[in-house]
Motif scaffolding. Structure first.
Motif, PDB file in Angstrom:
ATOM      1  N   ASP A 228       0.810  -1.227   0.000  1.00  0.00           N
ATOM      2  CA  ASP A 228       0.000   0.000   0.000  1.00  0.00           C
ATOM      3  C   ASP A 228       0.841   1.275   0.000  1.00  0.00           C
ATOM      4  OD1 ASP A 228      -2.366  -1.513   0.166  1.00  0.00           O
ATOM      5  OD2 ASP A 228      -2.195  -1.639   2.353  1.00  0.00           O
ATOM      6  N   VAL A 229       2.161   1.133   0.094  1.00  0.00           N
ATOM      7  CA  VAL A 229       3.016   2.296   0.310  1.00  0.00           C
ATOM      8  C   VAL A 229       3.026   3.241  -0.890  1.00  0.00           C
ATOM      9  CG1 VAL A 229       5.390   3.057   0.739  1.00  0.00           C
ATOM     10  CG2 VAL A 229       4.468   1.093   1.979  1.00  0.00           C
ATOM     11  N   TYR A 230       3.207   2.722  -2.081  1.00  0.00           N
ATOM     12  CA  TYR A 230       3.306   3.567  -3.281  1.00  0.00           C
ATOM     13  C   TYR A 230       2.078   4.468  -3.406  1.00  0.00           C
ATOM     14  CZ  TYR A 230       4.127   4.760  -8.231  1.00  0.00           C
ATOM     15  OH  TYR A 230       4.350   5.427  -9.413  1.00  0.00           O
ATOM     16  N   SER A 231       0.901   3.866  -3.352  1.00  0.00           N
ATOM     17  CA  SER A 231      -0.326   4.649  -3.541  1.00  0.00           C
ATOM     18  C   SER A 231      -0.541   5.630  -2.389  1.00  0.00           C
ATOM     19  CB  SER A 231      -1.542   3.722  -3.691  1.00  0.00           C
ATOM     20  OG  SER A 231      -1.688   2.895  -2.549  1.00  0.00           O
ATOM     21  N   ALA A 232      -0.122   5.259  -1.177  1.00  0.00           N
ATOM     22  CA  ALA A 232      -0.297   6.147  -0.024  1.00  0.00           C
ATOM     23  C   ALA A 232       0.588   7.388  -0.140  1.00  0.00           C
ATOM     24  CB  ALA A 232       0.005   5.400   1.274  1.00  0.00           C
ATOM     25  N   ILE A 233       1.818   7.217  -0.616  1.00  0.00           N
ATOM     26  CA  ILE A 233       2.681   8.377  -0.838  1.00  0.00           C
ATOM     27  C   ILE A 233       2.124   9.222  -1.980  1.00  0.00           C
ATOM     28  CG2 ILE A 233       4.988   9.155  -1.518  1.00  0.00           C
ATOM     29  CD1 ILE A 233       6.118   6.616  -0.234  1.00  0.00           C
ATOM     30  N   GLN A 234       1.697   8.559  -3.019  1.00  0.00           N
ATOM     31  CA  GLN A 234       1.135   9.256  -4.181  1.00  0.00           C
ATOM     32  C   GLN A 234      -0.074  10.102  -3.792  1.00  0.00           C
ATOM     33  OE1 GLN A 234      -0.557   6.693  -7.294  1.00  0.00           O
ATOM     34  NE2 GLN A 234       0.636   7.848  -8.802  1.00  0.00           N
ATOM     35  N   ALA A 235      -0.909   9.556  -2.923  1.00  0.00           N
ATOM     36  CA  ALA A 235      -2.128  10.249  -2.512  1.00  0.00           C
ATOM     37  C   ALA A 235      -1.885  11.291  -1.419  1.00  0.00           C
ATOM     38  CB  ALA A 235      -3.164   9.231  -2.034  1.00  0.00           C
ATOM     39  N   GLY A 236      -0.707  11.271  -0.810  1.00  0.00           N
ATOM     40  CA  GLY A 236      -0.407  12.212   0.262  1.00  0.00           C
ATOM     41  C   GLY A 236      -0.780  11.707   1.640  1.00  0.00           C
ATOM     42  N   LEU A 238       0.859   9.442   3.093  1.00  0.00           N
ATOM     43  CA  LEU A 238       2.198   9.374   3.671  1.00  0.00           C
ATOM     44  C   LEU A 238       3.055  10.468   3.065  1.00  0.00           C
ATOM     45  CD1 LEU A 238       3.026   5.542   3.427  1.00  0.00           C
ATOM     46  CD2 LEU A 238       2.435   6.788   5.511  1.00  0.00           C
ATOM     47  N   ASP A 239       4.031  10.934   3.844  1.00  0.00           N
ATOM     48  CA  ASP A 239       5.021  11.872   3.325  1.00  0.00           C
ATOM     49  C   ASP A 239       6.241  11.147   2.777  1.00  0.00           C
ATOM     50  OD1 ASP A 239       3.786  14.476   4.100  1.00  0.00           O
ATOM     51  OD2 ASP A 239       3.944  13.591   6.103  1.00  0.00           O
ATOM     52  N   GLY A 240       6.360   9.866   3.126  1.00  0.00           N
ATOM     53  CA  GLY A 240       7.493   9.094   2.660  1.00  0.00           C
ATOM     54  C   GLY A 240       7.524   7.741   3.334  1.00  0.00           C
ATOM     55  N   ALA A 241       8.671   7.090   3.225  1.00  0.00           N
ATOM     56  CA  ALA A 241       8.827   5.756   3.813  1.00  0.00           C
ATOM     57  C   ALA A 241      10.304   5.570   4.158  1.00  0.00           C
ATOM     58  CB  ALA A 241       8.347   4.690   2.844  1.00  0.00           C
ATOM     59  N   GLU A 242      10.617   4.400   4.689  1.00  0.00           N
ATOM     60  CA  GLU A 242      12.010   4.067   4.962  1.00  0.00           C
ATOM     61  C   GLU A 242      12.229   2.621   4.546  1.00  0.00           C
ATOM     62  OE1 GLU A 242      13.197   1.938   7.802  1.00  0.00           O
ATOM     63  OE2 GLU A 242      11.108   1.300   7.865  1.00  0.00           O
ATOM     64  N   ASN A 243      13.320   2.424   3.794  1.00  0.00           N
ATOM     65  CA  ASN A 243      13.634   1.069   3.354  1.00  0.00           C
ATOM     66  C   ASN A 243      15.034   1.058   2.754  1.00  0.00           C
ATOM     67  OD1 ASN A 243      13.170  -1.716   2.720  1.00  0.00           O
ATOM     68  ND2 ASN A 243      10.984  -1.225   2.536  1.00  0.00           N
ATOM     69  N   ASN A 244      15.489  -0.121   2.373  1.00  0.00           N
ATOM     70  CA  ASN A 244      16.776  -0.228   1.699  1.00  0.00           C
ATOM     71  C   ASN A 244      16.619   0.153   0.229  1.00  0.00           C
ATOM     72  OD1 ASN A 244      16.345  -2.854   0.028  1.00  0.00           O
ATOM     73  ND2 ASN A 244      15.586  -3.331   2.082  1.00  0.00           N
ATOM     74  N   ILE A 245      17.728   0.450  -0.412  1.00  0.00           N
ATOM     75  CA  ILE A 245      17.674   0.949  -1.780  1.00  0.00           C
ATOM     76  C   ILE A 245      17.200  -0.113  -2.765  1.00  0.00           C
ATOM     77  CG2 ILE A 245      20.065   0.415  -2.443  1.00  0.00           C
ATOM     78  CD1 ILE A 245      20.054   3.342  -3.677  1.00  0.00           C
ATOM     79  N   ILE A 246      17.374  -1.395  -2.428  1.00  0.00           N
ATOM     80  CA  ILE A 246      16.912  -2.467  -3.318  1.00  0.00           C
ATOM     81  C   ILE A 246      15.397  -2.463  -3.403  1.00  0.00           C
ATOM     82  CG2 ILE A 246      16.797  -4.970  -3.612  1.00  0.00           C
ATOM     83  CD1 ILE A 246      19.620  -5.123  -2.433  1.00  0.00           C
ATOM     84  N   THR A 247      14.739  -2.438  -2.260  1.00  0.00           N
ATOM     85  CA  THR A 247      13.281  -2.400  -2.238  1.00  0.00           C
ATOM     86  C   THR A 247      12.767  -1.103  -2.853  1.00  0.00           C
ATOM     87  OG1 THR A 247      13.231  -3.783  -0.264  1.00  0.00           O
ATOM     88  CG2 THR A 247      11.255  -2.480  -0.725  1.00  0.00           C
ATOM     89  N   TYR A 248      13.425  -0.009  -2.547  1.00  0.00           N
ATOM     90  CA  TYR A 248      13.065   1.315  -3.076  1.00  0.00           C
ATOM     91  C   TYR A 248      13.003   1.298  -4.605  1.00  0.00           C
ATOM     92  CZ  TYR A 248      13.863   6.382  -3.965  1.00  0.00           C
ATOM     93  OH  TYR A 248      13.804   7.691  -4.397  1.00  0.00           O
ATOM     94  N   VAL A 249      14.003   0.709  -5.225  1.00  0.00           N
ATOM     95  CA  VAL A 249      14.057   0.674  -6.692  1.00  0.00           C
ATOM     96  C   VAL A 249      13.144  -0.413  -7.252  1.00  0.00           C
ATOM     97  CG1 VAL A 249      15.547   0.271  -8.699  1.00  0.00           C
ATOM     98  CG2 VAL A 249      16.353   1.687  -6.798  1.00  0.00           C
TER      99      VAL A 249
END
Length: 361
Positions: A228-236, A238-249
């Motif tokens: 759900d993270v991508y859509s939550a940031i997109q919709a506002g 969430l202001d962001g998230a925290e994760n490793n760069i592998i998951t991020y990409v």
């Protein structure tokens, strides 16, 4: 510790069984040919069901749930481990990895493994922490000086007693993996100091320790499933998230949160777990073989992750339009000391593991 037997687990198990039956498979099923080996046509990286497979199919195929892609180093590691398990058990066992939450979220998958509805899963330490809070000591922010420091602990045997505590909950821990240091990434501006996180809603994994971590970092920890993270940031939301760069990409979260700040605040493990009832049902030799190849897989996983982290960092800088910000981590480390002290002194177990972590520096 506790063992959850919810209606949700039963419903998911029924749905999973139906789905696997529809594509010709079943949990812990005999899915190999009479010879116990895969044909060339079947020896591919993915099966018709979407599972990632090795080149050898055992008489019993263990279904392993995973919440990220089949290209993730953790998935690739278990696929490679599968062929080694096949060889070590004379073709009696192999493993199929079901990626992208095909068998449910991490929370659901843990519950299904506990209840024996699926065989194995790769789940975040924060999930296991909800079963035994002592696991927080290996998933605490700024606990490790480097990825090599963390790897030493995982291969030292110092965690065996901790791993043993989950059996009463219905699962055994076979190994711990790590994709590397986690960082803060945000939608609108980089994070350089704790003050930059003030009032910011940042997605964290579903555990009290992770919520507290964001509080000490200066932000507002918001537990949420990864899907759900991508859509939550997109919709506002969430202001962001925290994760490793592998998951991020891999999950393309750079598209909605292009500011990646190298806080390097957390190297949280993911655990490879197996249903205790299944594990106990294996012969002594086969169980030893599984433990051996699982322990050896830690090296594979760390090596794959290191290569991919370097590749993705370059890609973020040169191709994906990500703003990479170097951060002075000392203010964040200092702010985290009360949490580290609290977690490391929680029990005799956490005190012992914390002392071992310090020795391995």
């Amino acid at each position: 510790m506790f063992k959850r037997k919810s209606i949700l687990a039963l419903a998911l198990a029924a749905g999973m069984t139906f789905s696997l039956a529809g594509c010709g498979g079943s949990s812990s099923s005999s899915s190999a040919a009479a010879s116990g080996t895969a044909s060339k046509a079947a020896a591919t990286s993915s099966s018709a069901s979407g599972a990632a497979t090795g080149t050898k199919v055992g008489k019993t195929v263990l279904k392993c749930s995973f919440n990220q892609s089949a290209d993730n180093p953790e998935a690739k590691t278990v696929v490679e481990m599968s062929d080694k398990l096949y060889d070590a058990t004379d073709g009696r066992y192999s493993i199929e990895v079901y990626p992208n939450e095909l068998l449910g979220s991490q929370k659901d998958s843990l519950e299904l493994v506990e209840n024996g509805a699926i065989d194995m899963a790769i789940v975040a330490n924060s999930m296991v922490e909800n079963v035994n809070p002592d696991f927080a000591v290996i998933g605490c922010p700024y606990m490790f000086d480097s990825i090599d420091h963390q790897k030493k602990l995982f291969q030292s045997g110092a965690l065996d007693d901790l791993y043993a505590t989950t059996e009463s909950a219905g699962f055994d821990v076979l190994a711990a993996y790590s994709l590397g240091a986690r960082c803060i990434y945000t939608k609108s501006a980089p994070v350089k100091t704790p003050a930059d996180l003030s009032g910011k809603k940042i997605r964290v994994m579903q555990s009290d320790t992770m919520v507290q971590m964001l509080k000490y970092m200066g932000g507002v920890g918001t537990p949420m499933s990864q899907g759900d993270v991508y859509s939550a940031i997109q919709a506002g939301t969430l202001d962001g998230a925290e994760n490793n760069i592998i998951t991020y990409v891999d999950l393309k979260q750079y598209e909605v949160a292009p500011f990646f700040s190298e806080t390097n605040h957390l190297m949280i493990p993911d655990e490879l777990i197996i249903s205790s009832s299944l594990f106990k049902g294996m012969s002594e030799d086969d169980a030893k073989a599984l433990k051996k190849v699982a322990n050896e897989s830690v090296d594979t996983m760390f090596n794959l992750s290191a290569k991919l982290r370097d590749e993705y960092l370059t890609k973020c800088k040169n191709e994906l339009g990500v703003t990479i910000t170097t951060v002075d981590i000392k203010p964040f480390q200092d702010a985290m000391k009360p949490l580290i002290d609290s977690v490391s002194n929680r029990s005799d177990m956490t005190k012992s593991i914390y002392q071992e972590i310090q020795k391995l520096k």
